[in-house]
Design a protein around this motif. Structure first.
Motif, PDB file in Angstrom:
ATOM      1  N   LYS A 117    -101.787  11.188  36.550  1.00  0.00           N
ATOM      2  CA  LYS A 117    -103.183  10.766  36.629  1.00  0.00           C
ATOM      3  C   LYS A 117    -103.393   9.725  37.729  1.00  0.00           C
ATOM      4  O   LYS A 117    -104.313   9.832  38.541  1.00  0.00           O
ATOM      5  CB  LYS A 117    -103.631  10.187  35.275  1.00  0.00           C
ATOM      6  CG  LYS A 117    -105.150  10.006  35.165  1.00  0.00           C
ATOM      7  CD  LYS A 117    -105.565   9.131  34.003  1.00  0.00           C
ATOM      8  CE  LYS A 117    -105.087   9.618  32.672  1.00  0.00           C
ATOM      9  NZ  LYS A 117    -105.673   8.793  31.572  1.00  0.00           N
ATOM     10  N   LEU A 118    -102.506   8.721  37.775  1.00  0.00           N
ATOM     11  CA  LEU A 118    -102.639   7.664  38.777  1.00  0.00           C
ATOM     12  C   LEU A 118    -102.386   8.222  40.179  1.00  0.00           C
ATOM     13  O   LEU A 118    -103.118   7.916  41.126  1.00  0.00           O
ATOM     14  CB  LEU A 118    -101.672   6.525  38.472  1.00  0.00           C
ATOM     15  CG  LEU A 118    -101.841   5.252  39.323  1.00  0.00           C
ATOM     16  CD1 LEU A 118    -103.200   4.607  39.082  1.00  0.00           C
ATOM     17  CD2 LEU A 118    -100.726   4.250  39.022  1.00  0.00           C
ATOM     18  N   LYS A 119    -101.363   9.060  40.312  1.00  0.00           N
ATOM     19  CA  LYS A 119    -101.042   9.671  41.601  1.00  0.00           C
ATOM     20  C   LYS A 119    -102.186  10.571  42.061  1.00  0.00           C
ATOM     21  O   LYS A 119    -102.592  10.545  43.225  1.00  0.00           O
ATOM     22  CB  LYS A 119     -99.745  10.474  41.482  1.00  0.00           C
ATOM     23  CG  LYS A 119     -99.274  11.119  42.774  1.00  0.00           C
ATOM     24  CD  LYS A 119     -97.821  11.563  42.669  1.00  0.00           C
ATOM     25  CE  LYS A 119     -97.642  12.818  41.848  1.00  0.00           C
ATOM     26  NZ  LYS A 119     -98.006  14.051  42.589  1.00  0.00           N
ATOM     27  N   GLY A 120    -102.726  11.352  41.141  1.00  0.00           N
ATOM     28  CA  GLY A 120    -103.831  12.245  41.471  1.00  0.00           C
ATOM     29  C   GLY A 120    -105.089  11.505  41.864  1.00  0.00           C
ATOM     30  O   GLY A 120    -105.837  11.947  42.739  1.00  0.00           O
ATOM     31  N   TYR A 121    -105.315  10.372  41.232  1.00  0.00           N
ATOM     32  CA  TYR A 121    -106.530   9.596  41.512  1.00  0.00           C
ATOM     33  C   TYR A 121    -106.630   9.223  42.986  1.00  0.00           C
ATOM     34  O   TYR A 121    -107.722   9.237  43.572  1.00  0.00           O
ATOM     35  CB  TYR A 121    -106.529   8.324  40.650  1.00  0.00           C
ATOM     36  CG  TYR A 121    -107.762   7.471  40.852  1.00  0.00           C
ATOM     37  CD1 TYR A 121    -108.894   7.664  40.065  1.00  0.00           C
ATOM     38  CD2 TYR A 121    -107.817   6.487  41.837  1.00  0.00           C
ATOM     39  CE1 TYR A 121    -110.035   6.908  40.259  1.00  0.00           C
ATOM     40  CE2 TYR A 121    -108.949   5.726  42.043  1.00  0.00           C
ATOM     41  CZ  TYR A 121    -110.057   5.946  41.246  1.00  0.00           C
ATOM     42  OH  TYR A 121    -111.201   5.187  41.459  1.00  0.00           O
ATOM     43  N   TYR A 122    -105.512   8.904  43.598  1.00  0.00           N
ATOM     44  CA  TYR A 122    -105.508   8.468  44.995  1.00  0.00           C
ATOM     45  C   TYR A 122    -105.348   9.653  45.957  1.00  0.00           C
ATOM     46  O   TYR A 122    -104.664   9.564  46.964  1.00  0.00           O
ATOM     47  CB  TYR A 122    -104.420   7.424  45.224  1.00  0.00           C
ATOM     48  CG  TYR A 122    -104.779   6.097  44.581  1.00  0.00           C
ATOM     49  CD1 TYR A 122    -105.598   5.180  45.238  1.00  0.00           C
ATOM     50  CD2 TYR A 122    -104.342   5.793  43.304  1.00  0.00           C
ATOM     51  CE1 TYR A 122    -105.962   3.993  44.628  1.00  0.00           C
ATOM     52  CE2 TYR A 122    -104.702   4.592  42.689  1.00  0.00           C
ATOM     53  CZ  TYR A 122    -105.513   3.702  43.356  1.00  0.00           C
ATOM     54  OH  TYR A 122    -105.889   2.518  42.741  1.00  0.00           O
ATOM     55  N   GLY A 123    -105.997  10.763  45.640  1.00  0.00           N
ATOM     56  CA  GLY A 123    -105.991  11.911  46.529  1.00  0.00           C
ATOM     57  C   GLY A 123    -104.765  12.768  46.363  1.00  0.00           C
ATOM     58  O   GLY A 123    -104.401  13.518  47.259  1.00  0.00           O
ATOM     59  N   ASN A 124    -104.116  12.651  45.198  1.00  0.00           N
ATOM     60  CA  ASN A 124    -102.916  13.456  44.909  1.00  0.00           C
ATOM     61  C   ASN A 124    -101.853  13.259  45.993  1.00  0.00           C
ATOM     62  O   ASN A 124    -101.342  14.211  46.573  1.00  0.00           O
ATOM     63  CB  ASN A 124    -103.281  14.940  44.776  1.00  0.00           C
ATOM     64  CG  ASN A 124    -102.283  15.686  43.901  1.00  0.00           C
ATOM     65  OD1 ASN A 124    -101.608  15.096  43.068  1.00  0.00           O
ATOM     66  ND2 ASN A 124    -102.193  16.980  44.083  1.00  0.00           N
ATOM     67  N   ILE A 125    -101.533  12.004  46.279  1.00  0.00           N
ATOM     68  CA  ILE A 125    -100.524  11.691  47.293  1.00  0.00           C
ATOM     69  C   ILE A 125     -99.175  12.272  46.855  1.00  0.00           C
ATOM     70  O   ILE A 125     -98.954  12.528  45.674  1.00  0.00           O
ATOM     71  CB  ILE A 125    -100.422  10.165  47.555  1.00  0.00           C
ATOM     72  CG1 ILE A 125    -100.059   9.395  46.291  1.00  0.00           C
ATOM     73  CG2 ILE A 125    -101.698   9.637  48.147  1.00  0.00           C
ATOM     74  CD1 ILE A 125     -99.967   7.899  46.491  1.00  0.00           C
TER      75      ILE A 125
END
Length: 205
Positions: free
Chosen positions: A57-65
């Motif tokens: 969820k956190l990784k995806g929030y920032y544009g799925n880095i």
């Protein structure tokens, strides 16, 4: 539907939340995960499952880095003195694409990455096209003159669905944004519940 739109909508449904608070999210209409088994009642999630979901969820929030990039962010935070979860959030929110998004120069974090990639912003007067570029407090981000009348920018500035946080000082007329300070987790206006402590547990286990 573009690949970028499709990606952000899939992330919403995969994690089971409208993580950016966007009114167009399909999760507003279908509150279940994608796939043929998406409507099944979810069983109790294991500790590892909760940690993995928090990370996704956190990784995806920032544009799925990428996973590799996200791992590096954790590694850097873990090496510093202080609360690793807080430090991770500070690093993520200091990224150039994150500040462009927070300043409402673009409507989505995906658009922020593309906007920076295409050379539409300057940092302290220098054209910068690296979305992961790390800003320091006092750095000034500016939309380039020829990019100020782009439909994407004008649309984003009118969006009512999110506020500009106090750690980013924005001049909407000049289209500049200054990172005032590196925020703490409690300062960040996430539209959904984020659990960076579980992300730390995921990588530390």
């Amino acid at each position: 539907m573009s690949k970028r739109q499709n990606a952000k909508y899939k992330i919403d449904r995969r994690v089971g939340e409208n993580i950016w608070g966007r009114p167009k999210s399909p999760f507003n209409r279908r509150e279940y995960k994608p796939g043929m088994h998406g409507q099944r009642r979810a069983g109790k999630m294991s500790d590892f499952g909760q940690q993995l979901m928090a990370k996704q969820k956190l990784k995806g929030y920032y544009g799925n880095i990428s996973e590799k990039q996200f791992q590096r962010i954790y590694d850097e935070a873990a090496k510093r003195k202080g609360n690793t979860a807080e430090l991770m959030i500070g690093i993520l929110e200091s990224r150039l694409d994150a500040v462009v998004y927070r300043a409402k120069f673009v409507p989505t974090v995906f658009a922020a990455r593309q906007f920076v990639n295409h050379g539409h912003v300057k940092v302290n007067g220098v054209r910068t096209n690296i979305p992961s570029y790390r800003l320091k407090p006092g750095d000034v981000v500016e939309v380039r003159e020829r990019s100020k009348n782009m439909a994407l920018v004008l649309e984003a500035l009118q969006l009512p669905e999110r506020d500009i946080p106090d750690y980013v000082d924005v001049d909407p007329k000049k289209m500049t944004a200054t990172l005032v300070r590196v925020p703490e987790f409690s300062d960040v206006p996430y539209a959904a519940t984020m659990e960076p402590n579980l992300v730390v547990e995921y990588y530390a286990s």
